[in-house]
Scaffold this motif. Structure first.
Motif, PDB file in Angstrom:
ATOM      1  N   UNK A  92       0.827  -1.202   0.000  1.00 35.43           N
ATOM      2  CA  UNK A  92       0.000   0.000   0.000  1.00 35.43           C
ATOM      3  C   UNK A  92       0.861   1.251   0.000  1.00 35.43           C
ATOM      4  N   UNK A  93       1.929   1.230   0.789  1.00 33.75           N
ATOM      5  CA  UNK A  93       2.820   2.395   0.832  1.00 33.75           C
ATOM      6  C   UNK A  93       3.586   2.535  -0.472  1.00 33.75           C
ATOM      7  N   UNK A 143      -2.400  -0.775  15.097  1.00 31.38           N
ATOM      8  CA  UNK A 143      -1.366  -1.438  14.304  1.00 31.38           C
ATOM      9  C   UNK A 143      -1.879  -2.749  13.731  1.00 31.38           C
ATOM     10  N   UNK A 144      -2.707  -3.467  14.496  1.00 30.59           N
ATOM     11  CA  UNK A 144      -3.283  -4.706  13.978  1.00 30.59           C
ATOM     12  C   UNK A 144      -4.154  -4.416  12.763  1.00 30.59           C
ATOM     13  N   UNK A 145      -4.949  -3.354  12.823  1.00 28.43           N
ATOM     14  CA  UNK A 145      -5.788  -3.005  11.671  1.00 28.43           C
ATOM     15  C   UNK A 145      -4.933  -2.714  10.446  1.00 28.43           C
ATOM     16  N   UNK A 146      -3.816  -2.035  10.630  1.00 34.96           N
ATOM     17  CA  UNK A 146      -2.923  -1.751   9.500  1.00 34.96           C
ATOM     18  C   UNK A 146      -2.379  -3.038   8.899  1.00 34.96           C
ATOM     19  N   UNK A 147      -1.978  -3.980   9.744  1.00 35.21           N
ATOM     20  CA  UNK A 147      -1.496  -5.262   9.236  1.00 35.21           C
ATOM     21  C   UNK A 147      -2.599  -6.008   8.501  1.00 35.21           C
ATOM     22  N   UNK A 148      -3.813  -5.955   9.021  1.00 35.60           N
ATOM     23  CA  UNK A 148      -4.926  -6.636   8.365  1.00 35.60           C
ATOM     24  C   UNK A 148      -5.256  -5.987   7.020  1.00 35.60           C
ATOM     25  N   UNK A 159      -3.993 -11.726  -5.343  1.00 33.28           N
ATOM     26  CA  UNK A 159      -4.417 -13.113  -5.233  1.00 33.28           C
ATOM     27  C   UNK A 159      -3.515 -13.943  -4.343  1.00 33.28           C
ATOM     28  N   UNK A 160      -2.914 -13.288  -3.355  1.00 34.95           N
ATOM     29  CA  UNK A 160      -1.964 -13.976  -2.478  1.00 34.95           C
ATOM     30  C   UNK A 160      -2.742 -14.600  -1.331  1.00 34.95           C
ATOM     31  N   UNK A 161      -2.924 -15.911  -1.380  1.00 37.19           N
ATOM     32  CA  UNK A 161      -3.786 -16.598  -0.423  1.00 37.19           C
ATOM     33  C   UNK A 161      -3.024 -17.180   0.754  1.00 37.19           C
ATOM     34  N   UNK A 162      -1.725 -16.965   0.819  1.00 31.62           N
ATOM     35  CA  UNK A 162      -0.918 -17.611   1.861  1.00 31.62           C
ATOM     36  C   UNK A 162      -0.775 -16.762   3.124  1.00 31.62           C
ATOM     37  N   UNK A 163      -1.474 -15.646   3.185  1.00 30.65           N
ATOM     38  CA  UNK A 163      -1.431 -14.798   4.370  1.00 30.65           C
ATOM     39  C   UNK A 163      -2.819 -14.748   5.001  1.00 30.65           C
ATOM     40  N   UNK A 164      -2.859 -14.767   6.322  1.00 36.88           N
ATOM     41  CA  UNK A 164      -4.136 -14.697   7.035  1.00 36.88           C
ATOM     42  C   UNK A 164      -4.044 -13.681   8.160  1.00 36.88           C
ATOM     43  N   UNK A 165      -5.185 -13.079   8.469  1.00 36.89           N
ATOM     44  CA  UNK A 165      -5.273 -12.126   9.565  1.00 36.89           C
ATOM     45  C   UNK A 165      -5.473 -12.874  10.878  1.00 36.89           C
ATOM     46  N   UNK A 166      -4.809 -12.383  11.926  1.00 35.09           N
ATOM     47  CA  UNK A 166      -4.936 -12.961  13.262  1.00 35.09           C
ATOM     48  C   UNK A 166      -5.530 -11.908  14.190  1.00 35.09           C
ATOM     49  N   UNK A 167      -6.666 -12.220  14.807  1.00 27.83           N
ATOM     50  CA  UNK A 167      -7.169 -11.312  15.831  1.00 27.83           C
ATOM     51  C   UNK A 167      -6.350 -11.501  17.101  1.00 27.83           C
TER      52      UNK A 167
END
Length: 436
Positions: A92-93, A143-148, A159-167
């Protein structure tokens, strides 16, 4: 200009790290003590230089590598071993800074970097304990929201499916530190034993025909004639092309690079084997980097130790007690390990740029350079070596993409930049401690 090659290390010796203690280091290679010719002369035997040597030798070029200490001596053999996705700067940056098209090309190169490391490891039988998984952990909900949001960009745009968000709950289940508030887990990224990987690249390069001379410091490069000439204390190399792969150990070899690539020191400690206590550090065999500006990064070793990186310094000398320096951030992340014995602690010199993007450039008529990986070098430095080799062979698309990223010089030149950096980094370190 002070040369960091000898500020903290004994000539021709690997540092007393856990990495050096857990590999079989080869016998020292002979220094250069004669006048020779080569198609390509590479200065520096880290990931960049060794990858370039391997790829050039496989193309049939006569390659010589000059290393002031030992192959893998510098940041390549001392770092946290994290093989990250993309670039040091998020997509994004990068889109905001460079535009969508350029950001897309850089993402593709980041994917190429991971694939290259995995391919070289498999193809050359390099036993470097390569494992999948890097988590990024946040200290706050913001910071968590930014990572998500970054993870969502990677999923939807690429289409990068190998990353997941962690609460927060999932993050704590992965890394039971009371400090973190969740983050992301990238199973397309990975981690490895960096010195073992560097030594494997050196063996592969030599098997392909490259010549590596250790304890051979380049004192001068003369690019004024038809062929560049490199002079060492006891030898001389005349080559068609020169590659500078020195990163934080460039010294005064090239002013253009030195103005844009700043050496800084970072530190790592290895605890005693933790046994059952590993479950209170990580519940999966992945690496972690957090959202501090002066980032903390860690993982478990294959013999059950916590390898924890934290703390930076900006002078030439390492602190006297590296273990105590690293213990402070380690204890903040894992309070229950505040008194755990530390068996190894070491420092290393890496290099950063103003925008935390690698600096690839043509710095002479027949001189190329790549450095400034800003803590994201396992993949990027290895790929940079291949891009340099491709450029020497006349295939410069990938090199030109990286070289097109704007690379401003540090303000004040090489004399003033270090004090300015100390002030800036001290401010950000204070913000980290205050949680601002």
């Amino acid at each position: 200009m002070t040369n960091l090659l000898y500020a903290n290390d004994r000539p021709g010796r690997y540092p007393a790290s856990w990495y050096a203690a857990t590999v079989e280091t080869p016998a020292p290679r002979a220094p250069l003590r004669e006048e020779i010719r080569a198609d390509v002369c590479i200065v520096g035997a880290g990931f960049t230089g060794l990858s370039a040597a391997l790829h050039l030798a496989e193309r049939g070029h006569d390659v010589v590598v000059l290393e002031a200490h030992r192959a893998g001596f510098g940041a390549s053999g001392r770092n946290g071993g994290q093989l990250g996705s993309g670039q040091r700067v998020g997509q994004a940056e990068l889109t905001r800074l460079l535009g969508a098209e350029a950001a897309d090309r850089l993402w593709a190169l980041g994917q190429d970097a991971k694939a290259l490391v995995k391919d070289l490891t498999a193809r050359h039988g390099i036993d470097c304990h390569l494992k999948p998984g890097v988590a990024h952990m946040a200290y706050s909900d913001a910071e968590r929201r930014e990572l998500h949001e970054e993870a969502e960009t990677l999923q939807h745009r690429y289409g990068y499916a190998e990353i997941e968000a962690l609460d927060a709950e999932a993050g704590h289940a992965l890394c039971p530190s009371p400090r973190y508030r969740g983050g992301t887990l990238d199973m397309g990224a990975g981690h490895l034993h960096p010195l073992a990987f560097a030594l494997g690249l050196a063996r592969a390069a030599e098997a392909a025909g490259a010549r590596i001379h250790e304890t051979t410091r380049v004192a001068e490069i003369d690019d004024s004639g038809a062929r560049p000439v490199l002079r060492t204390e006891e030898g001389r190399v005349e080559a068609e092309h020169v590659i500078l792969a020195c990163n934080g150990y460039l010294g005064g070899l090239n002013r253009q690079v030195a103005a844009r690539v700043m050496p800084i020191n970072n530190f790592v400690a290895a605890t005693e084997p933790l046994g059952a206590r590993t479950a209170k550090v990580l519940t999966r065999d992945v690496a972690v980097a957090d959202t501090k500006f002066v980032v903390n990064y860690f993982r478990l070793s294959h013999d059950g130790r916590l390898l924890f990186g934290g703390g930076e310094s900006y002078g030439y000398r390492f602190p006297r007690d590296i273990a105590a320096l690293v213990r402070r951030p380690m204890a903040r992340v894992f309070p229950h390990l505040a008194d755990v014995p530390i068996d190894y602690a070491w420092g290393g010199t890496l290099a950063i740029t103003m925008r935390r993007m690698p600096y690839l450039a043509r710095v002479g008529r027949q001189v190329l350079s790549a450095s400034g990986y800003s803590g994201h070098g396992v993949g990027n430095a290895t790929l940079a070596g291949k891009l340099l080799a491709d450029a020497v062979a006349g295939e410069s698309a990938g090199f030109d993409t990286m070289a097109s990223v704007p690379a401003p010089a540090f303000p004040g030149g090489t004399l003033v930049r270090s004090p300015l950096l100390v002030l800036a980094m001290s401010w950000y370190a204070l913000r980290d401690r205050l949680g601002v």
